[in-house]
Design a protein around this motif. Sequence first.
Motif, PDB file in Angstrom:
ATOM      1  N   ARG A 171     -13.654   5.903  -2.741  1.00 20.10           N
ATOM      2  CA  ARG A 171     -13.395   5.340  -1.575  1.00 20.10           C
ATOM      3  C   ARG A 171     -14.016   5.712   0.028  1.00 20.10           C
ATOM      4  O   ARG A 171     -14.430   5.097   0.345  1.00 20.10           O
ATOM      5  CB  ARG A 171     -11.846   5.434  -1.306  1.00 20.10           C
ATOM      6  CG  ARG A 171     -10.773   4.619  -2.186  1.00 20.10           C
ATOM      7  CD  ARG A 171      -9.355   4.915  -2.101  1.00 20.10           C
ATOM      8  NE  ARG A 171      -8.511   4.240  -2.866  1.00 20.10           N
ATOM      9  CZ  ARG A 171      -7.213   4.565  -3.305  1.00 20.10           C
ATOM     10  NH1 ARG A 171      -6.607   5.449  -2.495  1.00 20.10           N
ATOM     11  NH2 ARG A 171      -6.728   4.080  -4.125  1.00 20.10           N
ATOM     12  N   ARG A 189     -16.098   3.180   2.154  1.00 22.84           N
ATOM     13  CA  ARG A 189     -15.876   3.119   3.487  1.00 22.84           C
ATOM     14  C   ARG A 189     -17.091   3.430   4.328  1.00 22.84           C
ATOM     15  O   ARG A 189     -17.218   2.702   5.548  1.00 22.84           O
ATOM     16  CB  ARG A 189     -14.771   3.992   3.674  1.00 22.84           C
ATOM     17  CG  ARG A 189     -13.155   3.897   3.331  1.00 22.84           C
ATOM     18  CD  ARG A 189     -12.023   5.043   3.512  1.00 22.84           C
ATOM     19  NE  ARG A 189     -11.058   4.466   2.798  1.00 22.84           N
ATOM     20  CZ  ARG A 189     -10.032   5.292   2.098  1.00 22.84           C
ATOM     21  NH1 ARG A 189     -10.596   6.631   2.135  1.00 22.84           N
ATOM     22  NH2 ARG A 189      -8.994   5.035   1.819  1.00 22.84           N
ATOM     23  N   ASP A 248      -8.784   0.299  -0.300  1.00 25.87           N
ATOM     24  CA  ASP A 248      -7.588   1.263  -0.233  1.00 25.87           C
ATOM     25  C   ASP A 248      -6.710   0.795  -1.143  1.00 25.87           C
ATOM     26  O   ASP A 248      -5.832   1.836  -1.462  1.00 25.87           O
ATOM     27  CB  ASP A 248      -6.906   0.784   1.114  1.00 25.87           C
ATOM     28  CG  ASP A 248      -7.806   1.253   2.333  1.00 25.87           C
ATOM     29  OD1 ASP A 248      -8.697   2.178   2.261  1.00 25.87           O
ATOM     30  OD2 ASP A 248      -7.474   0.802   3.400  1.00 25.87           O
ATOM     31  N   ARG A 249      -6.702  -0.427  -1.579  1.00 24.36           N
ATOM     32  CA  ARG A 249      -5.759  -0.752  -2.796  1.00 24.36           C
ATOM     33  C   ARG A 249      -6.210  -0.358  -4.284  1.00 24.36           C
ATOM     34  O   ARG A 249      -5.301   0.273  -5.051  1.00 24.36           O
ATOM     35  CB  ARG A 249      -5.429  -2.150  -2.600  1.00 24.36           C
ATOM     36  CG  ARG A 249      -4.686  -2.412  -1.579  1.00 24.36           C
ATOM     37  CD  ARG A 249      -4.060  -4.028  -1.595  1.00 24.36           C
ATOM     38  NE  ARG A 249      -5.296  -4.968  -1.462  1.00 24.36           N
ATOM     39  CZ  ARG A 249      -5.846  -5.639  -2.970  1.00 24.36           C
ATOM     40  NH1 ARG A 249      -5.248  -5.454  -3.806  1.00 24.36           N
ATOM     41  NH2 ARG A 249      -6.914  -6.449  -2.678  1.00 24.36           N
ATOM     42  N   MET A 277       0.973  -1.085  -0.130  1.00 24.15           N
ATOM     43  CA  MET A 277      -0.137  -0.109  -0.090  1.00 24.15           C
ATOM     44  C   MET A 277       0.765   1.289  -0.185  1.00 24.15           C
ATOM     45  O   MET A 277       1.663   1.292   0.788  1.00 24.15           O
ATOM     46  CB  MET A 277      -0.995   0.027   1.285  1.00 24.15           C
ATOM     47  CG  MET A 277      -1.679   1.379   1.270  1.00 24.15           C
ATOM     48  SD  MET A 277      -2.986   1.236   2.733  1.00 24.15           S
ATOM     49  CE  MET A 277      -3.649  -0.335   2.489  1.00 24.15           C
ATOM     50  N   ASP A 295      -2.577   5.815  -0.891  1.00 25.45           N
ATOM     51  CA  ASP A 295      -3.680   4.740  -0.788  1.00 25.45           C
ATOM     52  C   ASP A 295      -4.026   4.834   0.869  1.00 25.45           C
ATOM     53  O   ASP A 295      -5.104   4.608   1.052  1.00 25.45           O
ATOM     54  CB  ASP A 295      -3.219   3.428  -0.921  1.00 25.45           C
ATOM     55  CG  ASP A 295      -2.719   3.029  -2.356  1.00 25.45           C
ATOM     56  OD1 ASP A 295      -3.417   3.536  -3.086  1.00 25.45           O
ATOM     57  OD2 ASP A 295      -1.851   2.122  -2.647  1.00 25.45           O
ATOM     58  N   ASP A 296      -2.788   5.115   1.703  1.00 22.47           N
ATOM     59  CA  ASP A 296      -3.455   5.140   3.217  1.00 22.47           C
ATOM     60  C   ASP A 296      -4.222   6.404   3.441  1.00 22.47           C
ATOM     61  O   ASP A 296      -4.635   6.417   4.673  1.00 22.47           O
ATOM     62  CB  ASP A 296      -2.177   5.309   4.082  1.00 22.47           C
ATOM     63  CG  ASP A 296      -2.250   4.803   5.275  1.00 22.47           C
ATOM     64  OD1 ASP A 296      -2.912   3.629   5.326  1.00 22.47           O
ATOM     65  OD2 ASP A 296      -1.810   5.180   6.133  1.00 22.47           O
ATOM     66  N   LYS A 336      -6.191  -4.477   6.961  1.00 21.28           N
ATOM     67  CA  LYS A 336      -4.952  -3.942   6.427  1.00 21.28           C
ATOM     68  C   LYS A 336      -5.356  -4.801   4.838  1.00 21.28           C
ATOM     69  O   LYS A 336      -5.342  -5.666   4.526  1.00 21.28           O
ATOM     70  CB  LYS A 336      -3.867  -4.532   7.062  1.00 21.28           C
ATOM     71  CG  LYS A 336      -3.630  -3.824   8.476  1.00 21.28           C
ATOM     72  CD  LYS A 336      -3.720  -2.492   8.365  1.00 21.28           C
ATOM     73  CE  LYS A 336      -3.133  -1.845   9.855  1.00 21.28           C
ATOM     74  NZ  LYS A 336      -4.386  -2.184  10.908  1.00 21.28           N
ATOM     75  N   ALA A 343     -10.094  -0.921   9.660  1.00 22.21           N
ATOM     76  CA  ALA A 343     -10.395  -1.458   8.424  1.00 22.21           C
ATOM     77  C   ALA A 343      -9.129  -2.658   8.299  1.00 22.21           C
ATOM     78  O   ALA A 343      -8.223  -2.602   8.855  1.00 22.21           O
ATOM     79  CB  ALA A 343     -10.121  -0.412   7.140  1.00 22.21           C
ATOM     80  N   ASP A 351     -14.611  -1.817   3.157  1.00 21.50           N
ATOM     81  CA  ASP A 351     -13.190  -2.230   3.610  1.00 21.50           C
ATOM     82  C   ASP A 351     -13.330  -3.027   4.764  1.00 21.50           C
ATOM     83  O   ASP A 351     -12.327  -3.579   5.079  1.00 21.50           O
ATOM     84  CB  ASP A 351     -12.628  -1.142   3.866  1.00 21.50           C
ATOM     85  CG  ASP A 351     -12.954   0.188   4.931  1.00 21.50           C
ATOM     86  OD1 ASP A 351     -14.458  -0.120   5.198  1.00 21.50           O
ATOM     87  OD2 ASP A 351     -12.519   1.090   5.258  1.00 21.50           O
ATOM     88  N   ARG A 375      -7.861   6.289   5.244  1.00 22.59           N
ATOM     89  CA  ARG A 375      -8.081   4.880   5.837  1.00 22.59           C
ATOM     90  C   ARG A 375      -8.664   4.662   7.032  1.00 22.59           C
ATOM     91  O   ARG A 375      -8.269   5.368   7.807  1.00 22.59           O
ATOM     92  CB  ARG A 375      -6.918   3.936   5.536  1.00 22.59           C
ATOM     93  CG  ARG A 375      -7.036   2.502   5.974  1.00 22.59           C
ATOM     94  CD  ARG A 375      -5.804   1.683   5.791  1.00 22.59           C
ATOM     95  NE  ARG A 375      -4.925   1.940   6.976  1.00 22.59           N
ATOM     96  CZ  ARG A 375      -5.156   1.126   8.071  1.00 22.59           C
ATOM     97  NH1 ARG A 375      -5.920   0.267   8.252  1.00 22.59           N
ATOM     98  NH2 ARG A 375      -4.502   1.525   9.210  1.00 22.59           N
ATOM     99  N   ASN A 392      -6.956  -3.980   2.138  1.00 21.26           N
ATOM    100  CA  ASN A 392      -8.406  -4.281   1.623  1.00 21.26           C
ATOM    101  C   ASN A 392      -8.402  -3.692   0.284  1.00 21.26           C
ATOM    102  O   ASN A 392      -7.718  -2.645   0.088  1.00 21.26           O
ATOM    103  CB  ASN A 392      -9.287  -3.724   2.756  1.00 21.26           C
ATOM    104  CG  ASN A 392      -9.372  -2.203   2.699  1.00 21.26           C
ATOM    105  OD1 ASN A 392     -10.139  -1.626   1.768  1.00 21.26           O
ATOM    106  ND2 ASN A 392      -8.851  -1.633   3.715  1.00 21.26           N
TER     107      ASN A 392
END
Length: 313
Positions: free
Chosen positions: A28, A32, A20-21, A1, A5-6, A15, A13, A37, A9, A17
């Motif tokens: 997103r 979320r 996020d990717r 990631m 991407d982070d 890790k 969630a 996620d 977040r 997922n």
Amino acid sequence: MTASDDVGRVADAVKGNWVDRIAPPWLRPWLRLSRADRPAGTWLLLIPCLWGLTLAVAATGFRPSALWIAAGCAVGALLMRGAGCTWNDVTDRHIDGRVARTASRPIPSGQVTVRGALAWMAAQAAAAFLVLLTFPPAAVLLGVVALLPVAVYPFAKRFTWWPQLFLGVAFNWGALLAWTAHTGSLGAPAVLLYLAGIAWTLFYDTIYAYQDIEDDALIGVRSTARRFGGRPGPWLAAFAAAAVLLMAAAVLAALPLPRALVALGGPVALGVHLAWQLRRLDVGDPDRCLALFRSNRDAGLWVLPFSALAAAM
């Protein structure tokens, strides 16, 4: 990631997922908001549907429509879990901002406005309703009635120590709906299975609530975790026993003895998994509580091979 991407977040969630990717950045926050996620909740909403459907097939025989009921329940669980979580985040936006684990959610963190969240909730609920309309009329009626506990649940923590009970009432409705969709009417086995699901929810969501027990105490939010304090073992054992016994009663009410003996492997498997969780539980370890909560997807799925095998007899 990557670092990009982070951004945004959510703290609890999974890790790495997929949201996020690989989801587009503009999408997103909405995913979320729907907990895409964090898929455990979707499984926990779908599994009672599959319990009800497989037991109904074992009791009354397979029909091709059962395949659509399963698919419709899967799509409906995804959509209604998303709508319900969105509603929960709208009603809890001021609370979530004061709890470490939830402050990063899209509304309190400013990624999504309340008006936008309400529109997103309505879109998901409308799509779920279109799926529901493909089911028989009795099941459609049950699906509409299910909106009441979904609407009430987010407020339960404000007036009762037992919000997990309200979650159980909402989350296990699919056992009633799927049974009714396949058989055409509501029956005692479905009601017993529904009650088993409520007991199971009391078990797993109490474990989940121990993650926030300190923050909840500071802001005055109630939960079974706060009610039971540092000695939840007897309560959790009672919930587990109730889930197993009620599920066994549902099997015996639905099936003749030869098939019932096979299907009874389901509640036994569930009981074994819940006992394993109890042995590993450390209410002072939030990471352990979250991992055990997530493991209930497997606990619920363990039931299905036995009812499916009984249906094949």
